[in-house]
Motif scaffolding. Structure first.
Motif, PDB file in Angstrom:
ATOM      1  N   LEU A   1      18.814 -23.625  -7.744  1.00  0.00           N
ATOM      2  CA  LEU A   1      20.198 -23.247  -7.448  1.00  0.00           C
ATOM      3  C   LEU A   1      20.300 -22.283  -6.263  1.00  0.00           C
ATOM      4  O   LEU A   1      21.384 -22.077  -5.732  1.00  0.00           O
ATOM      5  CB  LEU A   1      20.842 -22.616  -8.683  1.00  0.00           C
ATOM      6  CG  LEU A   1      21.065 -23.571  -9.861  1.00  0.00           C
ATOM      7  CD1 LEU A   1      21.622 -22.802 -11.053  1.00  0.00           C
ATOM      8  CD2 LEU A   1      22.002 -24.697  -9.466  1.00  0.00           C
ATOM      9  N   HIS A   2      19.206 -21.662  -5.880  1.00  0.00           N
ATOM     10  CA  HIS A   2      19.194 -20.761  -4.717  1.00  0.00           C
ATOM     11  C   HIS A   2      20.235 -19.647  -4.849  1.00  0.00           C
ATOM     12  O   HIS A   2      21.067 -19.437  -3.970  1.00  0.00           O
ATOM     13  CB  HIS A   2      19.377 -21.549  -3.421  1.00  0.00           C
ATOM     14  CG  HIS A   2      18.207 -22.429  -3.102  1.00  0.00           C
ATOM     15  ND1 HIS A   2      17.201 -22.063  -2.250  1.00  0.00           N
ATOM     16  CD2 HIS A   2      17.872 -23.656  -3.569  1.00  0.00           C
ATOM     17  CE1 HIS A   2      16.298 -23.028  -2.181  1.00  0.00           C
ATOM     18  NE2 HIS A   2      16.682 -24.005  -2.976  1.00  0.00           N
ATOM     19  N   VAL A   3      20.185 -18.964  -5.975  1.00  0.00           N
ATOM     20  CA  VAL A   3      20.992 -17.752  -6.175  1.00  0.00           C
ATOM     21  C   VAL A   3      20.128 -16.571  -5.741  1.00  0.00           C
ATOM     22  O   VAL A   3      19.169 -16.212  -6.418  1.00  0.00           O
ATOM     23  CB  VAL A   3      21.417 -17.599  -7.646  1.00  0.00           C
ATOM     24  CG1 VAL A   3      22.183 -16.299  -7.839  1.00  0.00           C
ATOM     25  CG2 VAL A   3      22.247 -18.793  -8.094  1.00  0.00           C
ATOM     26  N   HIS A   4      20.432 -15.993  -4.603  1.00  0.00           N
ATOM     27  CA  HIS A   4      19.612 -14.914  -4.067  1.00  0.00           C
ATOM     28  C   HIS A   4      19.873 -13.611  -4.832  1.00  0.00           C
ATOM     29  O   HIS A   4      20.929 -13.416  -5.433  1.00  0.00           O
ATOM     30  CB  HIS A   4      19.917 -14.692  -2.587  1.00  0.00           C
ATOM     31  CG  HIS A   4      19.586 -15.871  -1.725  1.00  0.00           C
ATOM     32  ND1 HIS A   4      19.575 -15.804  -0.345  1.00  0.00           N
ATOM     33  CD2 HIS A   4      19.236 -17.151  -2.031  1.00  0.00           C
ATOM     34  CE1 HIS A   4      19.243 -16.980   0.158  1.00  0.00           C
ATOM     35  NE2 HIS A   4      19.045 -17.814  -0.846  1.00  0.00           N
ATOM     36  N   HIS A   5      18.907 -12.723  -4.803  1.00  0.00           N
ATOM     37  CA  HIS A   5      19.108 -11.405  -5.389  1.00  0.00           C
ATOM     38  C   HIS A   5      20.329 -10.718  -4.777  1.00  0.00           C
ATOM     39  O   HIS A   5      21.090 -10.032  -5.469  1.00  0.00           O
ATOM     40  CB  HIS A   5      17.871 -10.540  -5.164  1.00  0.00           C
ATOM     41  CG  HIS A   5      16.755 -10.821  -6.132  1.00  0.00           C
ATOM     42  ND1 HIS A   5      15.527 -10.197  -6.052  1.00  0.00           N
ATOM     43  CD2 HIS A   5      16.674 -11.660  -7.196  1.00  0.00           C
ATOM     44  CE1 HIS A   5      14.760 -10.627  -7.024  1.00  0.00           C
ATOM     45  NE2 HIS A   5      15.423 -11.528  -7.723  1.00  0.00           N
TER      46      HIS A   5
ATOM     47  N   VAL B   1      14.553 -15.574  -3.975  1.00  0.00           N
ATOM     48  CA  VAL B   1      14.412 -16.886  -3.326  1.00  0.00           C
ATOM     49  C   VAL B   1      13.842 -16.712  -1.924  1.00  0.00           C
ATOM     50  O   VAL B   1      12.894 -17.389  -1.527  1.00  0.00           O
ATOM     51  CB  VAL B   1      15.777 -17.603  -3.224  1.00  0.00           C
ATOM     52  CG1 VAL B   1      15.607 -18.965  -2.575  1.00  0.00           C
ATOM     53  CG2 VAL B   1      16.425 -17.736  -4.583  1.00  0.00           C
ATOM     54  N   VAL B   2      14.443 -15.806  -1.179  1.00  0.00           N
ATOM     55  CA  VAL B   2      14.024 -15.530   0.190  1.00  0.00           C
ATOM     56  C   VAL B   2      13.212 -14.238   0.165  1.00  0.00           C
ATOM     57  O   VAL B   2      13.742 -13.174  -0.162  1.00  0.00           O
ATOM     58  CB  VAL B   2      15.238 -15.383   1.128  1.00  0.00           C
ATOM     59  CG1 VAL B   2      14.780 -15.103   2.549  1.00  0.00           C
ATOM     60  CG2 VAL B   2      16.092 -16.639   1.085  1.00  0.00           C
ATOM     61  N   PRO B   3      11.934 -14.308   0.470  1.00  0.00           N
ATOM     62  CA  PRO B   3      11.066 -13.137   0.287  1.00  0.00           C
ATOM     63  C   PRO B   3      11.115 -12.122   1.412  1.00  0.00           C
ATOM     64  O   PRO B   3      10.253 -11.272   1.498  1.00  0.00           O
ATOM     65  CB  PRO B   3       9.672 -13.781   0.217  1.00  0.00           C
ATOM     66  CG  PRO B   3       9.782 -14.997   1.065  1.00  0.00           C
ATOM     67  CD  PRO B   3      11.194 -15.503   0.897  1.00  0.00           C
ATOM     68  N   PHE B   4      12.129 -12.187   2.254  1.00  0.00           N
ATOM     69  CA  PHE B   4      12.162 -11.320   3.431  1.00  0.00           C
ATOM     70  C   PHE B   4      13.305 -10.309   3.367  1.00  0.00           C
ATOM     71  O   PHE B   4      13.650  -9.712   4.377  1.00  0.00           O
ATOM     72  CB  PHE B   4      12.308 -12.157   4.705  1.00  0.00           C
ATOM     73  CG  PHE B   4      11.410 -13.365   4.738  1.00  0.00           C
ATOM     74  CD1 PHE B   4      10.039 -13.223   4.802  1.00  0.00           C
ATOM     75  CD2 PHE B   4      11.942 -14.638   4.674  1.00  0.00           C
ATOM     76  CE1 PHE B   4       9.206 -14.329   4.819  1.00  0.00           C
ATOM     77  CE2 PHE B   4      11.131 -15.757   4.697  1.00  0.00           C
ATOM     78  CZ  PHE B   4       9.746 -15.600   4.763  1.00  0.00           C
ATOM     79  N   THR B   5      13.920 -10.133   2.227  1.00  0.00           N
ATOM     80  CA  THR B   5      15.090  -9.262   2.142  1.00  0.00           C
ATOM     81  C   THR B   5      14.798  -8.034   1.287  1.00  0.00           C
ATOM     82  O   THR B   5      14.055  -8.097   0.310  1.00  0.00           O
ATOM     83  CB  THR B   5      16.286 -10.014   1.538  1.00  0.00           C
ATOM     84  OG1 THR B   5      15.910 -10.549   0.261  1.00  0.00           O
ATOM     85  CG2 THR B   5      16.720 -11.152   2.444  1.00  0.00           C
ATOM     86  N   ALA B   6      15.386  -6.903   1.661  1.00  0.00           N
ATOM     87  CA  ALA B   6      15.307  -5.673   0.882  1.00  0.00           C
ATOM     88  C   ALA B   6      16.660  -5.484   0.190  1.00  0.00           C
ATOM     89  O   ALA B   6      17.660  -5.184   0.846  1.00  0.00           O
ATOM     90  CB  ALA B   6      14.987  -4.493   1.786  1.00  0.00           C
ATOM     91  N   VAL B   7      16.690  -5.684  -1.098  1.00  0.00           N
ATOM     92  CA  VAL B   7      17.963  -5.757  -1.817  1.00  0.00           C
ATOM     93  C   VAL B   7      18.452  -4.376  -2.266  1.00  0.00           C
ATOM     94  O   VAL B   7      19.656  -4.138  -2.331  1.00  0.00           O
ATOM     95  CB  VAL B   7      17.846  -6.715  -3.015  1.00  0.00           C
ATOM     96  CG1 VAL B   7      19.159  -6.808  -3.777  1.00  0.00           C
ATOM     97  CG2 VAL B   7      17.434  -8.103  -2.532  1.00  0.00           C
ATOM     98  N   ALA B   8      17.546  -3.466  -2.573  1.00  0.00           N
ATOM     99  CA  ALA B   8      17.976  -2.133  -3.002  1.00  0.00           C
ATOM    100  C   ALA B   8      18.797  -1.416  -1.928  1.00  0.00           C
ATOM    101  O   ALA B   8      19.825  -0.805  -2.248  1.00  0.00           O
ATOM    102  CB  ALA B   8      16.770  -1.299  -3.423  1.00  0.00           C
ATOM    103  N   PRO B   9      18.415  -1.469  -0.652  1.00  0.00           N
ATOM    104  CA  PRO B   9      19.289  -0.872   0.377  1.00  0.00           C
ATOM    105  C   PRO B   9      20.649  -1.549   0.455  1.00  0.00           C
ATOM    106  O   PRO B   9      21.663  -0.889   0.722  1.00  0.00           O
ATOM    107  CB  PRO B   9      18.496  -1.074   1.679  1.00  0.00           C
ATOM    108  CG  PRO B   9      17.075  -1.171   1.240  1.00  0.00           C
ATOM    109  CD  PRO B   9      17.123  -1.882  -0.082  1.00  0.00           C
TER     110      PRO B   9
END
Length: 268
Positions: free
Chosen positions: A50-54, A84-92
Motif C-alpha cells: 500500500l506504500h503508506v509512508h511513516h 517504505v522509503v529508507p531515506f527519510t528522517a520522520v522525527a524531525p
C-alpha cells in the motif's frame, strides 16, 4: 516533579495508500542492504504494498487537533518495521508539525519493545526537567522488501498511534513504569495484585498469565502498535473505570514480554 500524564491520544488504522514512488532508488538500496546476507528484495511484494509512508502516518496523527496543538519539548517516533522509503528522517518532520522546538529522534531495531523504551526515555526527560510535554508516535507500515517472519503469517495492517503526555494538573492517567522479562507471567509480576486494575493483553501474549478479573484482549493485526491503538481509543473510559491500567505484550520474535503501568492521578 510529578510524572507524565496522558493529555491526549489518537489512533490511525488502514489509511489510504499512495502510488509507488522512488521504488527504483529504494530497490538499489535494498539490494545493497540484503546481498551480504544472501537475500534480495522481492520486487513483486514491494510493488503490491500500500506504500503508506511513516511521514503519511505522522501527518494523519498530527491532523487530529488533540495532537496537532501540542508544543512538546521532546518528540519520539517508535517503530518496529522500517519505512517504505529508507531515506527519510520522520522525527524531525513530526517536530516541525508541532512547533519545531522539540528534541527529536526515532527508536527502531527493538521490535515491539520500542514504544516501551520511548516511555522510559520520556519519563526520564520529564523527571530531569528537560521536557514538560512529550509526544510519542508509534508507527507501523507494512510495505516491505522481503517477507517479515511472524508466527502464523499474521497479516499486518498499516496503523499508528500518538500519545501526548505532560505534567499532571489534577486527575488523569499517569505513566508509572515499564519493564520487560522472559515471560508475560514474570513481566507482570505483582502488577495485578491491587484492586481496580485492568489488564490489557496484546495479541502476541499466548501463554497463561496470572488469574485476573478485568482483562481486555487486543485483536490481531499489528506487530508493535496494538496496545497503543487500544490505549489511544479507550484511555478516557479506562481512566474513569479503573485505578490502574497494565499493558502487556510479548514479542513473537524474541519471546520477551513487555509491560507498561499507568495509574490514576489526583484521586484518593
Amino acid at each position: 516533579m510529578s510524572g507524565l500524564v496522558v493529555r491526549a491520544a489518537v489512533s490511525v488504522r488502514s489509511p489510504q495508500g499512495r502510488a509507488p514512488e522512488g521504488v527504483p532508488a529504494a530497490l538499489d538500496y535494498f539490494h545493497d542492504l540484503l546481498t551480504p546476507f544472501g537475500e534480495k528484495p522481492d520486487e513483486e511484494l514491494l510493488s503490491r504494498g500500500l506504500h503508506v509512508h511513516h511521514r503519511d502516518l505522522v501527518d494523519l496523527l498530527v491532523a487530529d487537533e488533540a495532537v496537532g496543538r501540542s508544543r512538546p519539548e521532546l518528540a519520539i517516533v517508535a517503530h518496529a518495521l522500517p519505512d517504505v522509503v529508507p531515506f527519510t528522517a520522520v522525527a524531525p518532520h513530526l517536530t516541525e508539525q508541532l512547533g519545531g522546538r522539540a528534541v527529536n529522534f526515532a527508536i527502531g531495531q527493538q521490535g515491539l519493545a520500542a514504544p516501551f523504551t520511548a516511555l522510559r526515555i520520556a519519563s526520564a526527560y520529564h523527571r530531569s526537567g528537560r521536557a514538560a510535554e512529550v509526544v510519542i508516535a508509534v508507527l507501523e507500515q507494512t510495505t516491505l522488501p522481503t517477507p517479515f517472519p511472524l508466527p502464523g503469517e499474521t497479516p499486518l495492517t498499516d496503523s499508528a498511534a500518538a500519545l501526548v503526555l505532560g505534567a499532571s494538573t489534577g486527575e488523569g492517567l499517569g505513566f508509572v513504569r515499564a519493564h520487560a522479562a522472559g515471560s508475560a507471567a514474570e513481566a507482570l509480576g505483582r502488577e495485578l495484585e491491587e484492586d481496580g486494575t485492568l489488564l490489557v493483553l496484546g495479541p502476541w501474549v499466548t501463554e497463561d498469565v496470572p488469574d485476573h478479573g478485568a482483562v481486555h484482549r487486543v485483536v490481531p493485526g499489528s506487530y508493535c502498535t496494538s496496545l497503543w491503538l487500544e490505549l489511544a481509543d479507550h484511555w478516557q473510559e479506562w481512566q474513569r473505570d479503573f485505578r490502574r491500567i497494565v499493558l502487556c505484550d510479548t514479542d513473537p520474535r524474541t519471546g520477551r514480554s513487555h509491560v507498561a503501568l499507568f495509574a490514576a492521578t489526583g484521586t484518593p
